[in-house]
Design a protein around this motif. Structure first.
Motif, PDB file in Angstrom:
ATOM      1  N   GLY A 111       0.835  -1.191   0.000  1.00  0.00           N
ATOM      2  CA  GLY A 111       0.000   0.000   0.000  1.00  0.00           C
ATOM      3  C   GLY A 111       0.868   1.238   0.000  1.00  0.00           C
ATOM      4  O   GLY A 111       2.062   1.188  -0.295  1.00  0.00           O
ATOM      5  N   ASN A 112       0.267   2.357   0.316  1.00  0.00           N
ATOM      6  CA  ASN A 112       0.995   3.622   0.387  1.00  0.00           C
ATOM      7  C   ASN A 112       1.299   3.920   1.847  1.00  0.00           C
ATOM      8  O   ASN A 112       0.424   4.362   2.600  1.00  0.00           O
ATOM      9  CB  ASN A 112       0.167   4.751  -0.239  1.00  0.00           C
ATOM     10  N   LEU A 135      -3.108  -7.137   0.343  1.00  0.00           N
ATOM     11  CA  LEU A 135      -2.384  -7.775  -0.756  1.00  0.00           C
ATOM     12  C   LEU A 135      -1.077  -8.346  -0.230  1.00  0.00           C
ATOM     13  O   LEU A 135      -0.355  -7.681   0.520  1.00  0.00           O
ATOM     14  CB  LEU A 135      -2.063  -6.756  -1.849  1.00  0.00           C
ATOM     15  N   THR A 136      -0.748  -9.566  -0.615  1.00  0.00           N
ATOM     16  CA  THR A 136       0.585 -10.054  -0.277  1.00  0.00           C
ATOM     17  C   THR A 136       1.615  -9.203  -1.016  1.00  0.00           C
ATOM     18  O   THR A 136       1.314  -8.564  -2.024  1.00  0.00           O
ATOM     19  CB  THR A 136       0.769 -11.524  -0.690  1.00  0.00           C
ATOM     20  N   ARG A 174       0.729  -6.886  -9.421  1.00  0.00           N
ATOM     21  CA  ARG A 174      -0.299  -6.002  -9.982  1.00  0.00           C
ATOM     22  C   ARG A 174       0.336  -4.781 -10.644  1.00  0.00           C
ATOM     23  O   ARG A 174      -0.098  -4.346 -11.714  1.00  0.00           O
ATOM     24  CB  ARG A 174      -1.264  -5.557  -8.882  1.00  0.00           C
ATOM     25  N   MET A 175       1.340  -4.211  -9.995  1.00  0.00           N
ATOM     26  CA  MET A 175       2.014  -3.049 -10.569  1.00  0.00           C
ATOM     27  C   MET A 175       2.716  -3.411 -11.872  1.00  0.00           C
ATOM     28  O   MET A 175       2.627  -2.698 -12.875  1.00  0.00           O
ATOM     29  CB  MET A 175       3.052  -2.506  -9.581  1.00  0.00           C
ATOM     30  N   ALA A 176       3.426  -4.525 -11.835  1.00  0.00           N
ATOM     31  CA  ALA A 176       4.284  -4.899 -12.960  1.00  0.00           C
ATOM     32  C   ALA A 176       3.485  -5.403 -14.157  1.00  0.00           C
ATOM     33  O   ALA A 176       3.910  -5.241 -15.309  1.00  0.00           O
ATOM     34  CB  ALA A 176       5.278  -5.963 -12.506  1.00  0.00           C
ATOM     35  N   TYR A 177       2.346  -6.016 -13.902  1.00  0.00           N
ATOM     36  CA  TYR A 177       1.567  -6.668 -14.954  1.00  0.00           C
ATOM     37  C   TYR A 177       1.170  -5.691 -16.054  1.00  0.00           C
ATOM     38  O   TYR A 177       1.144  -6.040 -17.240  1.00  0.00           O
ATOM     39  CB  TYR A 177       0.319  -7.287 -14.319  1.00  0.00           C
ATOM     40  N   ARG A 205      -6.495  -1.804   7.331  1.00  0.00           N
ATOM     41  CA  ARG A 205      -6.127  -2.316   6.013  1.00  0.00           C
ATOM     42  C   ARG A 205      -7.375  -2.540   5.164  1.00  0.00           C
ATOM     43  O   ARG A 205      -8.415  -2.972   5.669  1.00  0.00           O
ATOM     44  CB  ARG A 205      -5.350  -3.632   6.125  1.00  0.00           C
ATOM     45  N   LEU A 206      -7.240  -2.255   3.876  1.00  0.00           N
ATOM     46  CA  LEU A 206      -8.326  -2.470   2.934  1.00  0.00           C
ATOM     47  C   LEU A 206      -8.298  -3.903   2.430  1.00  0.00           C
ATOM     48  O   LEU A 206      -7.228  -4.473   2.204  1.00  0.00           O
ATOM     49  CB  LEU A 206      -8.199  -1.505   1.752  1.00  0.00           C
ATOM     50  N   SER A 207      -9.463  -4.473   2.223  1.00  0.00           N
ATOM     51  CA  SER A 207      -9.560  -5.830   1.682  1.00  0.00           C
ATOM     52  C   SER A 207      -9.585  -5.747   0.161  1.00  0.00           C
ATOM     53  O   SER A 207     -10.629  -5.519  -0.449  1.00  0.00           O
ATOM     54  CB  SER A 207     -10.825  -6.517   2.198  1.00  0.00           C
TER      55      SER A 207
END
Length: 571
Positions: A224-225, A234-235, A242-245, A362-364
C-alpha cells in the motif's frame, strides 16, 4: 480478424443489434427497481421485436449468462492441453536442431513472464559486512557462509547467502527457498525449516557452491501507500505483480532475473563447473522457469510445485501469467529444459488457503487464491506427458521423478539430491548430513533485507511506468500517418496485436446470430425488451434494450441513439 472475439466482446455482440450503453454488475442489477408498467396511448408494442425469436427462457438470465461463460472458459482451459501440440514443431534429429526448433517458444515464454530487461553485468557479488561485524556469517562442514549482494537490473539487486566450499566446487547451484522461507532457514541458521529440508546446506556439504537469493514473501506489511497510511491485505508478491503486470513485467520475471544474474556470475567463474538450480514451492516455480528460459543451466530439481497447471486460475494472482496455458503446461516447459537434466520431486507443497486476513486499518483488496500440495498422481501424470520428449531426444534417463514420503514429505529428499548430483556428474553417493552451522552475526534482521528488496522492485516498476511513453513511440514507429489509407494498412498489425496479445482472442461464435427478445417494460415514452444472443452452446449474451416510442414505424434502432441497460458482466 472480424470473425474472432474476446471475452468482453461476447457482450459487444449486442452492438450488432444496435445495443449500446453501460454495463452493471449482477449485484447492481438486482437492486434496480422495475418501473411500473403503464398503458400506452398508441398501439401497444409487440411482445417481441420484429425479426427476432420469442425469448422463453426463465429465471435469472444474467446469472445464467455468467455461469455459461464460466463453464465455457473452464472447458477451454482444460482443452488447452490437447491444442498445444500444433503450436510446436520440435526437431529431434539432433540437440542443436531441437534447440533451434523450440527457440521461438522459449523466447515467447521469457516475454510473457516478463524477462525483458537487460541485466547489469558484474564480475563478483559484493560481500555484505556490517560495520564492526563479521565478514563470515557462519561455517559448516567444508564450507563457509557469506552474506552477498549482486546487481540484477537498474536499481535492483539480489541479496542472500553464498555457501562457498573449501575446495574447488563440484558444481555451482542457485538454491531457491519457498517465498516464506528466508535464505538462512535453508541453511539452518534460522528456525522454521526441518534439517532434512535444508537442501542448500546439504548441497554445500556435497561440495557445491550454493547461492541463495531472498524472495519476496506472502506477508502484507508494506502493501500500500505507507506515506498516506493506505495499506491493504495484498501479499507483497501480489502487490508487485499487480504493478508490474500493466507494463509487461511480473514478480516471476523479476525473480527469474535474479536467478539468471547468478547464472551470469557462475558462467564467468573459473574453473568452469556445471550450473544447476533447485527450488521448493515458489522457489520450485522459479527454478523451473529459470531453467526453461536459460540453456546454460545444466541440471534442475523442482520440488513441491510440478503438476498439471489447468487449475492455476484457482491459485494466488501472482502465479497468473498471461496466455501461459495456450502454449505451456509444466510438461511443455520440461520440454524446454530437455535434453538437460530435470529432477521432479513430489513433496508436500506450501499450503495457502487465501490472502492475509484483513486487520484494522487495512483495505480488503487481495484476490482470492489458494495453494495446496500437488497430488502424487498429478505429478506423475504431468511427468509422463513430458517423458516422450526426453525419449525422442535419446536422453530418457535425464528426466527423473522421485517422491518424498509418498508425495507428502519434506523437500530435498536423499533421492532428489542424489538424482540432481548425478545429473551434475557426481560419481559417488551422497555424503552424510553434517552439523548445522551457527550464526555469527549479532542483531541481524532479515526483515530489513526483505523490505529493501521489496522497495527496489516497487521503485523499478514505477520508473518503468514513466518510460512507457518512449517505449510506445518505438512500438508505433511502423505506423504510417501520411494518408488515411496508409494509416489503416500500417495499423492492421497493431489492431491484431491489441486483440491477440492484450485483450485475448476467443473463437468466433458457433451459434447462428438469432436474437431472442421479450417485452418486459411498457412505459409512457419507452419500451424495454430483454435480448438474448446465442454465442456458443450454453453461452449467450444478455441485456435490456430500451426503445423510445417516438420512433417512426420505418425507423430502426441503428438510426437512433439507443440507450440500453445491459445486465450482468461478460468477464
Amino acid at each position: 480478424m472480424e470473425d474472432d472475439m474476446t471475452r468482453r466482446q461476447a457482450m459487444d455482440l449486442m452492438g450488432k443489434s444496435a445495443i449500446t450503453g453501460g454495463i452493471t454488475t449482477l449485484s447492481a442489477a438486482s437492486t434496480v427497481a422495475e418501473p411500473q408498467r403503464k398503458e400506452a396511448a398508441r398501439t401497444p408494442p409487440p411482445p417481441q421485436l420484429p425479426g427476432t425469436d420469442p425469448l422463453t427462457r426463465q429465471g435469472d438470465l444474467a446469472a445464467q449468462m455468467v455461469e455459461g461463460i464460466r463453464s465455457y472458459l473452464e472447458n477451454q482451459t482444460t482443452g488447452s492441453v490437447e491444442k498445444r501440440g500444433v503450436l510446436w514443431n520440435r526437431d529431434y534429429s539432433s540437440p542443436a536442431a531441437y534447440e533451434s526448433s523450440v527457440a521461438p517458444q522459449r523466447e515467447r515464454f521469457r516475454r510473457i513472464i516478463g524477462v525483458i530487461d537487460p541485466r547489469i553485468p558484474f564480475s563478483v557479488p559484493n560481500l555484505e559486512i556490517p560495520l564492526g561485524g563479521h565478514s563470515v556469517v557462519a561455517s559448516g562442514d567444508g564450507y563457509t557462509v557469506w552474506s552477498v549482494r549482486w546487481p540484477v537490473l537498474e536499481g535492483v539487486d539480489a541479496e542472500g547467502l553464498l555457501l562457498e566450499p573449501a575446495d574447488t566446487p563440484l558444481a555451482r547451484v542457485v538454491a531457491l527457498p519457498d517465498a516464506d522461507w528466508s535464505p538462512e532457514m535453508l541453511v539452518g541458521l534460522a528456525p522454521g525449516v526441518p534439517s532434512e529440508a535444508q537442501f542448500a546446506r546439504r548441497l554445500a556439504e556435497q561440495g557445491c557452491a550454493v547461492l541463495i537469493p531472498t524472495l519476496i514473501n506472502r506477508a502484507c506489511i508494506w502493501s500500500g501507500n505507507e506515506q498516506l497510511g493506505k495499506l491493504t491485505n495484498l501479499t507483497h508478491r501480489e502487490y508487485v505483480c499487480r504493478m508490474a503486470y500493466e507494463i509487461g513485467r511480473h514478480i516471476i520475471g523479476y525473480e527469474v532475473q535474479k536467478v539468471l544474474a547468478g547464472v551470469d556470475w557462475f558462467s564467468q567463474c573459473r574453473p568452469a563447473r556445471p550450473i544447476a538450480v533447485m527450488g521448493y514451492g515458489e522457489g520450485g516455480l522459479l527454478a523451473f522457469y529459470s531453467a526453461a528460459a536459460e540453456t546454460r543451466i545444466e541440471a534442475t530439481c523442482v520440488s513441491g510445485y510440478f503438476q498439471a497447471r489447468e487449475s492455476v486460475w484457482q491459485e494466488p494472482l501472482y502465479r497468473n501469467v498471461w496466455s501461459l496455458l495456450e502454449m505451456f503446461g509444466d510438461a511443455e516447459l520440461a520440454g524446454l529444459i530437455a535434453p538437460r537434466t530435470l529432477t521432479v520431486e513430489a513433496s508436500r507443497g506450501p499450503e495457502i488457503f487465501g490472502p492475509p486476513p484483513v486487520t484494522e486499518g487495512r483495505l480488503s483488496t487481495a484476490a482470492p487464491g489458494r495453494l495446496v500440495s500437488p497430488q502424487l498422481s498429478d505429478v506423475w501424470a504431468e511427468a509422463k506427458r513430458a517423458q516422450p520428449i526426453f525419449e525422442k531426444l535419446g536422453v530418457a534417463e535425464r528426466l527423473s521423478c522421485v517422491a518424498s514420503g509418498a508425495g507428502r514429505g519434506e523437500p530435498g529428499s536423499a533421492e532428489a539430491l542424489d538424482a540432481l548430483m548425478r545429473g551434475l556428474g557426481a560419481r559417488t553417493g551422497l555424503r552424510p548430513s553434517g552439523r548445522v552451522p551457527r550464526e555469527l552475526r549479532v542483531g541481524f534482521d532479515p526483515v530489513v533485507r526483505l523490505h529493501r528488496q521489496f522497495k527496489q522492485l516497487v521503485g523499478f516498476t514505477k520508473r518503468a511506468v514513466l518510460e512507457c511513453e518512449s517505449a510506445r513511440e518505438k512500438f508505433w514507429a511502423q505506423a504510417d500517418n501520411s494518408s488515411i489509407q496508409k494509416w489503416q494498412q500500417s495499423t492492421e498489425y497493431y489492431r491484431r496485436y491489441l486483440w491477440e496479445e492484450i485483450l485475448g482472442m476467443l473463437p468466433a461464435p458457433s451459434e447462428p446470430l438469432a436474437a431472442q427478445t421479450r417485452k418486459v417494460y411498457d412505459e409512457a415514452s419507452w419500451t424495454g425488451y430483454e435480448v438474448l444472443l446465442p454465442l456458443w452452446p450454453g453461452v449467450f449474451a444478455y441485456g435490456i434494450l430500451l426503445l423510445p416510442k417516438s420512433m417512426g414505424p420505418d425507423e430502426t434502432p441503428a438510426r437512433r441513439r439507443v440507450s440500453a441497460w445491459i445486465r450482468g458482466s461478460a468477464a
